[in-house]
Design a protein around this motif. Sequence first.
Motif, short mmCIF file in Angstrom:
data_model
loop_
_atom_site.label_atom_id
_atom_site.label_comp_id
_atom_site.label_asym_id
_atom_site.label_seq_id
_atom_site.Cartn_x
_atom_site.Cartn_y
_atom_site.Cartn_z
N THR A 69 0.84 -1.20 0.00
CA THR A 69 0.00 0.00 0.00
C THR A 69 0.87 1.25 0.00
O THR A 69 0.58 2.23 -0.69
CB THR A 69 -0.95 -0.01 1.22
OG1 THR A 69 -1.76 -1.19 1.17
CG2 THR A 69 -1.84 1.22 1.24
N ASN A 70 1.97 1.21 0.75
CA ASN A 70 2.89 2.35 0.76
C ASN A 70 3.54 2.53 -0.61
O ASN A 70 3.66 3.66 -1.10
CB ASN A 70 3.96 2.19 1.83
CG ASN A 70 4.84 3.40 1.94
OD1 ASN A 70 4.36 4.51 2.12
ND2 ASN A 70 6.13 3.20 1.79
N ALA A 71 3.95 1.45 -1.23
CA ALA A 71 4.56 1.54 -2.56
C ALA A 71 3.55 2.10 -3.57
O ALA A 71 3.90 2.94 -4.40
CB ALA A 71 5.07 0.17 -3.01
N ASP A 72 2.30 1.67 -3.48
CA ASP A 72 1.26 2.21 -4.36
C ASP A 72 1.05 3.70 -4.12
O ASP A 72 0.88 4.48 -5.06
CB ASP A 72 -0.07 1.48 -4.14
CG ASP A 72 -0.04 0.03 -4.60
OD1 ASP A 72 0.88 -0.34 -5.38
OD2 ASP A 72 -0.93 -0.74 -4.18
N ARG A 73 1.07 4.09 -2.85
CA ARG A 73 0.89 5.50 -2.49
C ARG A 73 2.00 6.35 -3.11
O ARG A 73 1.75 7.42 -3.67
CB ARG A 73 0.92 5.64 -0.96
CG ARG A 73 0.79 7.04 -0.43
CD ARG A 73 0.96 7.06 1.09
NE ARG A 73 2.33 6.80 1.49
CZ ARG A 73 3.27 7.73 1.61
NH1 ARG A 73 2.99 8.98 1.35
NH2 ARG A 73 4.48 7.42 1.98
N LEU A 74 3.23 5.85 -3.07
CA LEU A 74 4.35 6.60 -3.62
C LEU A 74 4.27 6.66 -5.15
O LEU A 74 4.64 7.67 -5.75
CB LEU A 74 5.67 5.97 -3.18
CG LEU A 74 5.98 6.09 -1.70
CD1 LEU A 74 7.23 5.29 -1.35
CD2 LEU A 74 6.13 7.53 -1.28
N ARG A 75 3.80 5.60 -5.78
CA ARG A 75 3.67 5.60 -7.24
C ARG A 75 2.61 6.59 -7.71
O ARG A 75 2.73 7.18 -8.76
CB ARG A 75 3.29 4.20 -7.74
CG ARG A 75 4.49 3.34 -8.04
CD ARG A 75 4.08 2.11 -8.81
NE ARG A 75 3.21 1.23 -8.05
CZ ARG A 75 3.63 0.24 -7.26
NH1 ARG A 75 4.91 0.02 -7.13
NH2 ARG A 75 2.78 -0.51 -6.61
N ARG A 76 1.56 6.74 -6.91
CA ARG A 76 0.47 7.64 -7.31
C ARG A 76 0.82 9.11 -7.19
O ARG A 76 0.14 9.95 -7.75
CB ARG A 76 -0.77 7.35 -6.47
CG ARG A 76 -1.54 6.14 -6.94
CD ARG A 76 -2.89 6.08 -6.29
NE ARG A 76 -2.83 6.09 -4.84
CZ ARG A 76 -2.80 5.01 -4.06
NH1 ARG A 76 -2.81 3.83 -4.61
NH2 ARG A 76 -2.75 5.12 -2.76
N MET A 77 1.87 9.41 -6.44
CA MET A 77 2.27 10.81 -6.30
C MET A 77 2.76 11.32 -7.64
O MET A 77 3.83 10.94 -8.10
CB MET A 77 3.37 10.96 -5.24
CG MET A 77 2.94 10.70 -3.86
SD MET A 77 4.37 10.92 -2.78
CE MET A 77 3.57 11.39 -1.29
N LYS A 78 1.99 12.20 -8.26
CA LYS A 78 2.37 12.72 -9.57
C LYS A 78 3.30 13.92 -9.41
O LYS A 78 4.21 14.11 -10.18
CB LYS A 78 1.14 13.10 -10.36
CG LYS A 78 0.33 11.89 -10.78
CD LYS A 78 -0.84 12.26 -11.62
CE LYS A 78 -1.60 10.98 -11.95
NZ LYS A 78 -2.74 11.23 -12.79
N VAL A 79 3.05 14.73 -8.44
CA VAL A 79 3.89 15.90 -8.19
C VAL A 79 4.99 15.47 -7.23
O VAL A 79 4.73 14.99 -6.14
CB VAL A 79 3.06 17.05 -7.57
CG1 VAL A 79 3.94 18.24 -7.28
CG2 VAL A 79 1.92 17.42 -8.48
N ARG A 80 6.21 15.60 -7.67
CA ARG A 80 7.34 15.18 -6.85
C ARG A 80 7.77 16.33 -5.95
O ARG A 80 8.76 17.00 -6.19
CB ARG A 80 8.51 14.74 -7.74
CG ARG A 80 8.20 13.56 -8.59
CD ARG A 80 8.09 12.34 -7.72
NE ARG A 80 7.80 11.18 -8.55
CZ ARG A 80 7.62 10.00 -8.05
NH1 ARG A 80 7.71 9.79 -6.77
NH2 ARG A 80 7.33 8.99 -8.86
N GLU A 81 6.99 16.55 -4.91
CA GLU A 81 7.31 17.56 -3.92
C GLU A 81 7.54 16.85 -2.59
O GLU A 81 6.91 15.85 -2.30
CB GLU A 81 6.16 18.55 -3.76
CG GLU A 81 5.90 19.40 -4.97
CD GLU A 81 4.78 20.39 -4.71
OE1 GLU A 81 4.83 21.06 -3.67
OE2 GLU A 81 3.88 20.45 -5.53
N TRP A 82 8.42 17.41 -1.83
CA TRP A 82 8.66 16.89 -0.49
C TRP A 82 8.04 17.86 0.49
O TRP A 82 8.52 18.99 0.64
CB TRP A 82 10.16 16.75 -0.22
CG TRP A 82 10.79 15.70 -1.07
CD1 TRP A 82 11.49 15.87 -2.21
CD2 TRP A 82 10.73 14.30 -0.85
NE1 TRP A 82 11.88 14.68 -2.73
CE2 TRP A 82 11.43 13.69 -1.92
CE3 TRP A 82 10.16 13.49 0.11
CZ2 TRP A 82 11.58 12.33 -2.03
CZ3 TRP A 82 10.32 12.13 0.00
CH2 TRP A 82 11.01 11.56 -1.05
#
Length: 179
Positions: A69-82
């Motif tokens: 679920t965490n890996a999916d969450r990171l993949r869905r992030m389209k805007v690469r902002e921290w």
Amino acid sequence: MKTSTEAEFRAFMVSRWPRMLRTAHLLTGHHQDAEDLVQAALAKAYVKWERVRRTDDPDAYVWRIMINTNADRLRRMKVREWLTTRFPEPAAPDRNEAFAERSALLDALARLPAKQRAVVVLRYLEDRSESEVARLLGTGVGTVRSHTARALKKLREQVVTSEAATPGADRGTRGGQRP
């Protein structure tokens, strides 16, 4: 689900919540994201609870759900902002060294790819064996070893880079010499 099944899941959830939250915080770097991650993982486990409870290791099944679920969450992030709670200005030296080290560790973990971060968190911060990590991630022990090696190399490079960026920082050594 039947009432006894719901009670069984509730007992499982209550007993695993603190450890899952700690692991999720290490994976996400933020308390709110960690809570969301654990809740999402437990919701998925609840839907599949009949299958989960019949497995040899329900803990591994649920931890794998959380990691995926965490890996999916990171993949869905389209805007690469921290998103960060810190200002972009250079940080003043912190008198609380433990806090600074923890913050540096979380920053370094955040820079790792999701699978490498999961391996480091499970191996070194959760103190799990390579075979346990392999089972949790659904991969082979060799894959765990290669992810570990790559992650540790990146973490070491980050330490070298951060030490080079802070002249005069001797990190507990005397006279700038390594012990």
